[in-house]
Design a protein around this motif. Structure first.
Motif, PDB file in Angstrom:
ATOM      1  N   ARG A   1       0.846  -1.192   0.000  1.00 33.56           N
ATOM      2  CA  ARG A   1       0.000   0.000   0.000  1.00 33.56           C
ATOM      3  C   ARG A   1       0.884   1.246   0.000  1.00 33.56           C
ATOM      4  O   ARG A   1       1.892   1.319   0.706  1.00 33.56           O
ATOM      5  CB  ARG A   1      -0.918   0.008   1.218  1.00 33.56           C
ATOM      6  CG  ARG A   1      -2.074  -0.979   1.136  1.00 33.56           C
ATOM      7  CD  ARG A   1      -2.995  -0.821   2.340  1.00 33.56           C
ATOM      8  NE  ARG A   1      -3.510   0.522   2.467  1.00 33.56           N
ATOM      9  CZ  ARG A   1      -4.625   0.970   1.868  1.00 33.56           C
ATOM     10  NH1 ARG A   1      -5.326   0.161   1.093  1.00 33.56           N
ATOM     11  NH2 ARG A   1      -5.024   2.214   2.034  1.00 33.56           N
ATOM     12  N   SER A   2       0.494   2.236  -0.794  1.00 32.94           N
ATOM     13  CA  SER A   2       1.323   3.434  -0.918  1.00 32.94           C
ATOM     14  C   SER A   2       1.330   4.273   0.345  1.00 32.94           C
ATOM     15  O   SER A   2       2.266   5.053   0.568  1.00 32.94           O
ATOM     16  CB  SER A   2       0.830   4.282  -2.096  1.00 32.94           C
ATOM     17  OG  SER A   2       0.928   3.550  -3.303  1.00 32.94           O
ATOM     18  N   ASP A   3       0.290   4.133   1.191  1.00 34.14           N
ATOM     19  CA  ASP A   3       0.222   4.960   2.391  1.00 34.14           C
ATOM     20  C   ASP A   3       0.862   4.285   3.606  1.00 34.14           C
ATOM     21  O   ASP A   3       0.843   4.825   4.712  1.00 34.14           O
ATOM     22  CB  ASP A   3      -1.229   5.343   2.706  1.00 34.14           C
ATOM     23  CG  ASP A   3      -2.132   4.117   2.915  1.00 34.14           C
ATOM     24  OD1 ASP A   3      -1.624   2.976   2.815  1.00 34.14           O
ATOM     25  OD2 ASP A   3      -3.330   4.316   3.147  1.00 34.14           O
ATOM     26  N   GLU A   4       1.434   3.097   3.404  1.00 35.91           N
ATOM     27  CA  GLU A   4       2.092   2.443   4.523  1.00 35.91           C
ATOM     28  C   GLU A   4       3.425   3.136   4.828  1.00 35.91           C
ATOM     29  O   GLU A   4       4.176   3.477   3.918  1.00 35.91           O
ATOM     30  CB  GLU A   4       2.372   0.961   4.207  1.00 35.91           C
ATOM     31  CG  GLU A   4       1.133   0.096   4.197  1.00 35.91           C
ATOM     32  CD  GLU A   4       1.470  -1.358   3.917  1.00 35.91           C
ATOM     33  OE1 GLU A   4       2.668  -1.663   3.702  1.00 35.91           O
ATOM     34  OE2 GLU A   4       0.540  -2.181   3.906  1.00 35.91           O
ATOM     35  N   PRO A   5       3.731   3.360   6.096  1.00 34.76           N
ATOM     36  CA  PRO A   5       5.024   3.973   6.449  1.00 34.76           C
ATOM     37  C   PRO A   5       6.154   2.948   6.284  1.00 34.76           C
ATOM     38  O   PRO A   5       6.554   2.264   7.219  1.00 34.76           O
ATOM     39  CB  PRO A   5       4.837   4.369   7.919  1.00 34.76           C
ATOM     40  CG  PRO A   5       3.808   3.403   8.422  1.00 34.76           C
ATOM     41  CD  PRO A   5       2.884   3.109   7.273  1.00 34.76           C
TER      42      PRO A   5
ATOM     43  N   ASP B   1      -3.843   2.956  -5.118  1.00 37.19           N
ATOM     44  CA  ASP B   1      -3.268   3.207  -3.795  1.00 37.19           C
ATOM     45  C   ASP B   1      -2.153   2.234  -3.452  1.00 37.19           C
ATOM     46  O   ASP B   1      -1.766   2.105  -2.281  1.00 37.19           O
ATOM     47  CB  ASP B   1      -4.357   3.162  -2.717  1.00 37.19           C
ATOM     48  CG  ASP B   1      -5.040   1.801  -2.624  1.00 37.19           C
ATOM     49  OD1 ASP B   1      -4.775   0.924  -3.487  1.00 37.19           O
ATOM     50  OD2 ASP B   1      -5.846   1.605  -1.688  1.00 37.19           O
TER      51      ASP B   1
ATOM     52  N   THR C   1       1.874   0.538  -4.451  1.00 40.06           N
ATOM     53  CA  THR C   1       3.176   0.752  -5.081  1.00 40.06           C
ATOM     54  C   THR C   1       3.780  -0.604  -5.411  1.00 40.06           C
ATOM     55  O   THR C   1       3.773  -1.522  -4.571  1.00 40.06           O
ATOM     56  CB  THR C   1       4.130   1.537  -4.168  1.00 40.06           C
ATOM     57  OG1 THR C   1       3.562   2.826  -3.900  1.00 40.06           O
ATOM     58  CG2 THR C   1       5.488   1.729  -4.825  1.00 40.06           C
TER      59      THR C   1
ATOM     60  N   THR D   1       4.146   3.519  -9.395  1.00 38.98           N
ATOM     61  CA  THR D   1       2.710   3.721  -9.155  1.00 38.98           C
ATOM     62  C   THR D   1       2.012   3.903 -10.494  1.00 38.98           C
ATOM     63  O   THR D   1       2.616   4.369 -11.469  1.00 38.98           O
ATOM     64  CB  THR D   1       2.447   4.957  -8.275  1.00 38.98           C
ATOM     65  OG1 THR D   1       3.044   6.112  -8.888  1.00 38.98           O
ATOM     66  CG2 THR D   1       3.023   4.760  -6.880  1.00 38.98           C
TER      67      THR D   1
END
Length: 601
Positions: free
Chosen positions: A41-45, A80, A82, A152
């Protein structure tokens, strides 16, 4: 579904051929083959490169394809997410030399990516259909390192170029793919080196003594270039065009696709060669005009001063096991030779930029190419893109309100399209087989057609332009606004020439084309995927298909050509997914007709 070429694929060495026949050096090495990959997921840190990877993937095939062997076939990358690649690289000795620069080339990555070596960013790129290059000399100074690529791809949820990809495919829209889908390769170059060579043939059919080619050698620093074309040699400063005389040149045509060998080398201030590249060019002219001596006559296409039939087929360039990526170079050649064997003189490359080897093969085989620009923009409205195929609707495409209607409200997206327009011309402008540009198709992301036709004309004044194929033609004041070709799409009704339209286009000096027609669909059991079937007109078997094609030619296309239609494009070369209106099945195993039954002009 696998093709015969996919079954024979060597995953350790896919696509081993030089990926850029238009500019060749000997010191190069492919990076195709096995890489690690992961989807996060692209929003994962998370770090730029995950600590753990999901598995292995065969580059240059997208993870959504069977040939990638990733296990993600049919599962498209989401907006959303990567896609991460990793490969531990040792630069081959013949490429890693202390006195040279090391270039890393990507044929295409869909859609946006960041490239890192040992965790340090070395470059990034946006645009899923165009090659790009990164100088990684310092990053690989030790001769080895860890190469990672993070990708992406919003597909049809973003404004970038996507062609016919959709996250939810169906009918004329095809499965989405992502990531690296063309060859990745190293190349060693001198500190001062050629970055490109552009050719513009100048053919005067009335005075063969004046035939010449205008050559521009581009380099990363100013230098003196020596250009040899055939037996002619000239010296010129890089960045400056020079005319190389080729009196009574052997002209390129479908009947004689002769290409001149070109050798370019750069010299230092002592006259020593510092770089050398090999290329080729085809000498030909292409124009739209009435016959000589008939200023009010019907405009048609002229190649090297002779009338040129433009009887073509729509080529989507999709494969069941590789999607946008052909399984091999042999597979690519098979399609092109089939186009020729079917009897067509031209193909229309539909909203896709192919690998450069595709255009090289068209150049050497003598296939004429109508090249579409790749569409993008927001979501398309059926009232804009489909309704005009049923009843005549023509919308203006200028101004904020109409841009929104056409899916072009986003200013950044329009800027990206115009960037990609220039990229396309720069990439393919020297190919002799590319003879026509098609700017927009059926209202897909269309906007400001008159202005953009002028921009395309300024970038390339040598080729005819189809501003709009299908509907929503914008007219305009002269060829710089309305181009040289009016292209109509005809499905579900007879092909007929409107006398008033034909007269108006003749007065404008534009050729009339049937840019798409046909779409007869014939399912072939054992050679199609399960699910929805789409086509414009069903036929029961191969005999009915052949009979209906013959009737189309006899009763509709033949009379249309005699009435002034200068070009026609049949839909389409192959089946794609559930769209079964190809002359070949999607796996290329069944040719539904032996030859397209048109009468040559």
């Amino acid at each position: 579904m696998m093709t015969r070429w996919g079954r024979d694929l060597d995953p350790d060495n896919p696509w081993p051929e030089h990926p850029r026949p238009q500019l060749v050096r000997d010191a190069w090495s492919t990076l195709n083959g096995w890489w690690d990959f992961a989807v996060r997921r692209s929003d994962e840190p998370a770090p730029a490169s995950p600590e753990e990877y999901d598995g292995a993937i065969v580059v240059p095939f997208s993870p959504e394809t069977a040939l990638s062997r990733s296990g993600r076939e049919g599962r498209p990358l989401q907006p959303d997410e990567t896609l991460h690649y990793r490969r531990r690289v040792v630069v081959p000795q013949h490429v890693h030399r202390g006195d040279s620069r090391l270039l890393l080339h990507f044929g295409a990555v869909d859609q946006s990516c960041v490239v890192r070596v040992d965790g340090v960013e070395v470059g990034r790129h946006d645009g899923g259909f165009w090659p790009f290059t990164i100088d990684v000399s310092e990053a690989f100074v030790r001769g080895f390192g860890e190469l990672t690529v993070s990708v992406t791809d919003p597909t049809d949820t973003g404004p970038g170029a996507r062609g016919k990809q959709r996250l939810e495919p169906g009918e004329i829209w095809y499965p989405a793919q992502s990531g690296i889908w063309q060859t990745v390769w190293f190349e060693a170059v001198p500190a001062v080196h050629v970055t490109g060579v552009d050719f513009e043939p100048v053919v005067d059919s009335g005075d063969p003594d004046r035939t010449r080619v205008r050559v521009t050698v581009r380099s990363n620093a100013s230098a003196t270039a020596v250009v040899r074309v055939g037996e002619s040699t000239v010296r010129v400063e890089t960045g400056s065009p020079v005319d190389v005389p080729l009196p009574h040149a052997r002209l390129w045509s479908p009947h004689d696709p002769f290409c001149y060998d070109v050798l370019v080398h750069l010299e230092d201030d002592k006259g020593r060669t510092v770089d050398e590249v090999r290329s080729y060019l085809g000498m030909r002219s292409i124009e739209v005009r009435p016959p000589a001596g008939e200023p009010g006559g019907v405009p048609t296409f002229w190649l090297n001063g002779r009338a040129q039939p433009m009887i073509g087929v729509l080529d989507q360039g999709y494969w069941p096991d590789g999607l946008l990526t052909p399984p091999s170079d042999d597979a690519l050649v098979h399609d092109l030779e089939t186009v020729r064997d079917l009897g067509f003189t031209m193909l229309r490359k539909h909203v896709k930029i192919e690998p450069l080897r595709f255009y090289h093969h068209c150049d050497r085989l003598g296939l004429l190419v109508w090249q579409d620009l790749v569409n993008g923009g927001g979501r398309y409205r059926s009232s804009v893109t489909q309704l005009p195929g049923i009843r005549p609707v023509r919308l203006r495409d200028r101004g904020p309100r109409m841009r929104a209607v056409f899916g072009r409200a986003d200013a950044d997206g329009r800027e990206v399209f115009e960037r990609d327009l220039a990229r396309t011309v720069a990439l393919l402008g020297s190919s002799p087989s590319v003879v026509v540009w098609v700017l927009f198709n059926e209202g897909w992301g269309q906007y400001d057609t008159r202005r953009l036709t002028g921009r395309l004309r300024a970038l390339d004044p040598t080729r005819p332009i189809v501003p709009v194929s299908g509907w929503h033609d914008q007219g305009g004041d002269g060829p710089a606004e309305h181009g040289e070709v009016r292209s109509l799409h005809v499905y579900g009704k007879p092909v007929r020439v409107n006398a008033r339209m034909a007269r108006a286009e003749r007065e404008r000096g534009r050729a009339l084309a049937i840019g798409e027609y046909g779409g007869l669909h014939l399912p072939v059991d054992g050679h199609r995927v399960d699910g929805e079937v789409f086509g414009y007109q069903a036929v029961e078997d191969a005999d009915e298909l052949a009979a209906e094609l013959a009737r189309l030619e006899r009763d509709e296309l033949g009379p249309a050509r005699r009435a002034g239609v200068a070009a026609s494009v049949y839909t389409q070369l192959t089946d794609v997914a559930g769209e079964l209106n190809g002359l070949l099945t999607w796996d290329r195993e069944v040719r539904k007709v032996e030859r397209y039954p048109f009468a040559r002009q």
